[in-house]
Every structure is written in structure tokens, then in C-alpha cells.
Design an enzyme around this catalytic site. Sequence first.
Site, PDB file in Angstrom:
ATOM      1  N   LYS A   1      11.741 -15.528  56.687  1.00 34.05           N
ATOM      2  CA  LYS A   1      10.957 -14.817  57.704  1.00 34.05           C
ATOM      3  C   LYS A   1      10.082 -15.784  58.511  1.00 34.05           C
ATOM      4  CE  LYS A   1      10.901 -10.501  55.015  1.00 34.05           C
ATOM      5  NZ  LYS A   1      11.460  -9.479  55.915  1.00 34.05           N
TER       6      LYS A   1
ATOM      7  N   LYS B   1       7.943  -0.787  65.096  1.00 31.07           N
ATOM      8  CA  LYS B   1       6.591  -0.201  65.119  1.00 31.07           C
ATOM      9  C   LYS B   1       5.723  -0.901  66.165  1.00 31.07           C
ATOM     10  CE  LYS B   1       7.300   0.701  60.279  1.00 31.07           C
ATOM     11  NZ  LYS B   1       7.314   0.023  58.984  1.00 31.07           N
TER      12      LYS B   1
ATOM     13  N   LYS C   1       4.428  -9.151  57.235  1.00 35.46           N
ATOM     14  CA  LYS C   1       5.641  -8.786  56.504  1.00 35.46           C
ATOM     15  C   LYS C   1       5.619  -9.575  55.198  1.00 35.46           C
ATOM     16  CE  LYS C   1       7.946  -9.933  60.192  1.00 35.46           C
ATOM     17  NZ  LYS C   1       8.954  -8.990  60.590  1.00 35.46           N
ATOM     18  N   ARG C   2       6.543  -9.235  54.308  1.00 33.61           N
ATOM     19  CA  ARG C   2       6.656  -9.991  53.060  1.00 33.61           C
ATOM     20  C   ARG C   2       6.758 -11.482  53.362  1.00 33.61           C
ATOM     21  NH1 ARG C   2      11.614 -10.570  50.260  1.00 33.61           N
ATOM     22  NH2 ARG C   2      12.517  -9.213  51.828  1.00 33.61           N
TER      23      ARG C   2
END
Length: 838
Positions: free
Chosen positions: A575, A684, A569-570
Site C-alpha cells: 500500500k 469514500k 488504510k492498513r
Amino acid sequence: MATTKETNATKVPAIAHPLAEESSEIASNIAYHARYSPHFSPLKFDPEQAYYATAESVLDLLIQRWNETYLHFHRIDPKQTYYLSMEYLQGRALTNAIGNLGASGAYADALNKLGHELEEIVEQEKDAALGNGGLGRLASCFLDSMATLNLPAWGYGLRYRYGLFKQRISKEGQEEVAEDWLEKFSPWEVVRHDVVYPIRFFGHVEISPTGSRKWVGGEIIQALAYDVPIPGYKTKNTISLRLWEAKASAEDFNLFQFNEGQYESASQLHSRAQQICAVLYPGDATENGKMLRLKQQFFLCSASLQDIIMRFKERRSGNMTWKWSEFPSKVAVQLNDTHPTLAIPELMRLLMDDEGLGWDEAWDVTTRTVAYTNHTVLPEALEKWPQAIMYKLLPRHMEIIEEIDKRFMAMIRSSLNGMESKLPAMQILDSSNPLKPVVRMANLCVVSSHTVNGVAQLHSDILKSELFADFFSIWPTKFQNKTNGITPRRWIRFCSPELSDIITKWLKTDEWITNFDLLSGLRQFAGNEELHAEWASAKMANKQRLAQYVLHVTGVTIDPNSLFDIQVKRIHEYKRQLLNILGTVYRYKKLKEMTVEERNKMTSRTVMIGGKAFSTYTNAKRIVKLVNDVGAVVNNDPEVNNYLKVVFIPNYNVSVAEILIPGSELSQHISTAGMEASGTSNMKFSLNGCIIIGTLDGANVEIREEIGEDNFFLFGAKADEVPRLRKEREKGLFNPDPRFEEAKQFIRSGAFGSYDYNPLLDSLEGNSGYGRGDYFLVGHDFPSYIEAQSSVDEAYKDRRRWLKMSILSTAGSGKFSSDRTISQYAKDIWDITACPVP
């Protein structure tokens, strides 16, 4: 000497069959495009040439469906949705198009006749560089679902030439180079030379004797439309993603200056036009950077709204009695985050200044037309633009925004007792710092939209209770939740055909691809040993494919029998890729301290981390560097590298995700609770039978509810605990876990090289202050993270238990289809219905 492929290609007759469905006719149509739509030397039919000819063959079929779809919409005249987004992360179009058309087998056979393999041809396509992260990928999933559900809809975006950047990894860490997706051309876009709109910047407002206002002067750039077809799955409906390109006209080129040798001055406007669509999210630390970003946003909004209004008026051209009050019953405009906020004052301007409406009528039309999706609670992502720059670039829009703010404040004062004290936080124009007055774009969206939605239940609750609490107290019915989703087509059917076929076999239907709730039928087989064997075989095939990819792009050999643990992910501090790599460093140190016998009892792991760090985000780039430095040491340590490998996956994009996600077994979604709006990669991974280790954040909360608590490795503080923990930290009440201190000290010892990681580690130290005080609670959550990872190790040793968890993850993913999300938007926000092409 001609190659076998060239010989095969010449044996197939080059005949146009634009609507071909049978493989020999498709092969002829591909050969026709190779010969008569020549972009390359006519003697070549290499994989690259074969890709472009194949894409043009597919486009033939799509154009027919495309034209039929919009002719049908024109005849029926339904209400239509227009989705405005600064990003679309489409991924490769070829696999998706032939998959949605149900023509994958026919195209594979056709290419075989021409001496090529479909897999090899697909690899020639470069991902369209039109987006970066979850916001753009969500927009693309939504378009796929709109088309599949036969909804009358358009996507609007910008045609970025160089994208965000292509990421390269060197000894210095991340390096950014321009994306080259348009270096040759994109076969999927159709330029619409008849769709061009003028976009004005700067200038001034003229007031006529009657009091009407008009924006004049300044500079005018042309917006030219490029359309990309978006086919639905097993339906004729094919909708458009309309991308705007900025151009200056020939009359803006000063021939006299050029001939005088003043080459730069002669083409100044052309140069400024090219800057608008050059790069996604240009750096905005400077005034010029802020100006360019605002130009991009206004360019998207103005071109799109002029287009929408033109289409609305065209459909009413024969009707002399229509009224502007009908506009919201035919048009829904959805703002994907605050980037397209300027659509609000621009719609007001177009209605008042160009169409002659009064303020009240224009405001009624605008507020019934526009809806806003919030994607973040991060303060730095809730856009605030300097008023001075807005006045300079968009003087008329600032007048309109001031009037909206003034009327909103008056409404609060006159009708809502007790709200006076809340006004400073609710104002659209924030002048609390007289030196830096700003426009709060999120507040403008909330005041002006008929509906505001968050993108996961937890996120929507935070919007109502914290971020927009005052607005919620005024307009409780304005706020909704629409939990994000992903398209089942790209994210399992096409990227993991082996697993898809197993699901279809056990459910005895492939209807689950458009009715995701059917996945729950797998639950009854979750303990079945025959299914376990098939499932394990499909997962292993995906892991082997991923191992080959990793070897190809990084040179690192990884063992498909190890646990594949992935976080992609970014790169952002919230995060918490830093938590992941600190945990991995601790794991490495413990492995080093073990005896061989102790190591042999450990679960072998391959930790993969990927994502782009924004080019000016220093700490994020330090995290990328740290992951690579740790990998360089661990992967070359003969004592440990059979038990642990650490790989940074470069240039993460959709096509890379389509290899990583099916091959993953454990996936990390470990953001600080309350900070990730939703997340969609978690959906996902879960769909592909991957177990999540994560916090109670964003859509993790709902995923855990759906798949069952026993099938989710939970750790960390909860969202409602975070403010208290930060306050305690500021008071010096935090006692770090010794394991956390040990991991940081190991990095500081120089074990991973001489790079100075002190500024990165300092962000985890101290009690408060800028870049200090561990704002994202890495230290607080570290012990529970390490313990959850130990539980993962134990669970993975029990193959039967792990496979059952994997199957139950897929079985519980039914809620997370973007078809479900878009159905809810259509019903609850847009008020549109399906309009299938007969």
C-alpha cells in the site's frame, strides 16, 4: 445536589413506548430504559447511561421490524443469501440506526428534553471490534445494502471479545492493547439462548459395516448465537448479523479436579472455548497459532451451516415430498475470501454423514450452493494450511478434501487434453515440498464454487489472466467481476450532513441516497460559483471538525487553510505508506533549503497517515515509527511548520474515518499497480469531494474513468509493466532517481532521531533477495510521484479549478454504491429477489 441533567431526566415520565416516533414519547421511552433496564446505579444519568438507554430505546423499534422481517421471510419462503465473513467492521450503530429509521431529528429533540445533546451521546459508543480492514468494512456495507434493497439475507461472523487490537502510539512506535468494546456490554446484540450448535474438533473417523463414515470423539465446543439488527434505509426490512460465541457446557467443568486444587485442569475446555473468539487473526507463526486460526474458521463455518440447514428443514417440516436437490434453490452461501473455505467440506460432511446423501448428490448440492469472492492476489494472503494440522483438527474434512482433489484431477486427465502439465499448480493438495505439504484453500474454493468473482475490473482480469488462468481456461463462465461499493448512508449522508444537504438542494431531491446514479446531475453545476461557495463552506466545516479531532487525540495543531492530504488504510508495504513518507521527507528537506520568499510560494500541507500494522509485521511497524519520528521533527521546526505538518492518526477505525474522510481534500491510493484488489476508501474519499492521487490499481482505474482523467492525479507503473520492471531490477538495470537517494540518505543521516531505519531502507536497496530489491517499486515510482505532487500543489492554488474537481469527484461516484454491487450479486450470482415487508 442533583445536576440539571438529572433534574431534566426526572421531569420526563418514565413510560415504555417501544414503538415511539414522536420526540416526547421517545424521551419517555429512554427514561423508562434508564430506570427499568438498569445497568448502572439508578441515580445516574450521565452521557454513558444516556447512551445505553437511548440504544435500548432504538432497539425496541428495531426488534419489532426485525421480527416482522423474518416472519415475512418465513411465510414467503424465498431463496435467501447467507454471507460468511471472518470480519465485519460495523462502526457505531446508533447514528446509523436512527439515520436509517429517519428518526435522527426526533432522537435529538428527545435527548434535549433529557438534558443531553445527540452528538455527545453518540460519542459514548465504542466501535464493535469485529473487523480490521477493507474486507470487514465491505461486508458491513453489503449488509446495509441487502437490508435497504429488501433482500432476504443473513450475515454470519464471530463475536470477537478483544478484536484485532487497539493501537497506541509511543516513542517506541505502535503498541497493541486489547479492544475493550465488550468491557461493559453491547446494547445492540440479542443473545439467542435457543440457538446453540455443537462444534467438534480432533477425534477420528469411524467406518460402519455398510461403508458409511462418521466423525466421532475429540472435543465438542458449543456455538451460541448473538444477533445484531441491520436496519435498511427508509424500509421496514431489518436483517440479522448473526455472531457466534464459543462456550463449553457445565458438564465440561470437572468439579472433582477443581476441589482437588487442580483449577486449570478442571476448566480446560472452558479455557479453550474462550480462546476461539478472543482475538481476530491471532498470530499464526506457531503451530498453536495456526491451529487456533483454523479452529476459528471451522467454528464459523460449522455453526453457520448447521443453522442454515436447520432453517431449511424447519420450513419443509410439513412437506413430506421435499428433496435435498431443492436446497440450492432456497440457499445461497457466499464465501467472503478464503477464510470460510471450510464451509465446502463441512456442507459435504453434513449432507453425507448426517443426512445420508451419496457423494454425487452432496457434491451437486454443494457446488450449486456455494460462491466465492476473491479479495487478493498476494501470495501470503491466499491461505495454505499445513495438511498435518488439518488431519489432526479435522480428520473427516481432510478425507473429503482429498476426494474432491482426486476427482478433480481425474476429470482433468480424462477430459482435458493438454492440461496435464498444469496439474501441479491446480491441485488442491500441494505436496511439492514433501516436508511441508499444504491445502490450497483458494484452489478448493475455485473447484467447488459455482461462481468466482473479483472485486474490481482490473482485479477480475488478473484473476482470469494470471492467478486462476488455468481454471479460467476450463470454466470461463464461472468467473465474474463485481466492483466493490460503499453505502451512501454511512459514507456521506450521515458522516457529512452539510455536503449531503447541498447535494440534495442542487439535485432538488434526496432520492440520490438510494439511487446513486443521480449524482451525475451535479456535473451541470460544477462551474457554478454559488455552488462553489456552498461547497467550500461545507468542506471547511468538515476540515475544522477534523482539526479539532487531531488536536484532541495527538496534541498537534493543524491549519484548516492548508491542504489536508490523507492516507488511511492498513499499513502494508504494497500500500506504500513508505512512498508517502519518503515523498514527505523530500518535501521537508527542500523546504529547509528554501528562502522565506520561496517557501511563501509553496502550498501549505498537512499530511495525515493512519492505520494499523499487524503486530508481527516488522517492516510495517517500522513505517509507523518513521511517520511519527518525521512528524516529531517537522511539527516542531519553526522554519517549516507553517508550510508542512505530519500527523499519524492513532487507532484508525470506522468512527475515525467518518471524521477524516469528509475533512480530506487530497487522498493517497498509491499501491503498487496490480496488487490492490479494489480498495473502498478510495470510493469514500472521492464521494466526499476529495481528489485522489494514485496508481492505476484496483478500483482507482474505474474511479478515474467515472470522474474524468483531469480530476485524478495519476502516476506510477501500470500493472502489466510491473513483472518486466522487477526482472530488470534483478538484472541490475535500475537507475535510482537522485531525489529518491536524497530522501533515503536524509533519513539515514539521523535527521529524524537515532532509531535504526537501515533494515526498512534496505528493503528498497539491492537487486533481489529476501527483504531486498524494492519488490513494491517505490524507487521506480518515486520520480513520477514527486511530479504528481507538484501538480497537486499547482492545482490547489487555483481555488476555482480545485472546487470544480471536487464537485466532479462527487458527481462521478454514482457507480460506487454498494446498492449497485449487491443488486448485481443478487441477480448474477445468488438468484434472489427483493422480499419487502408490507
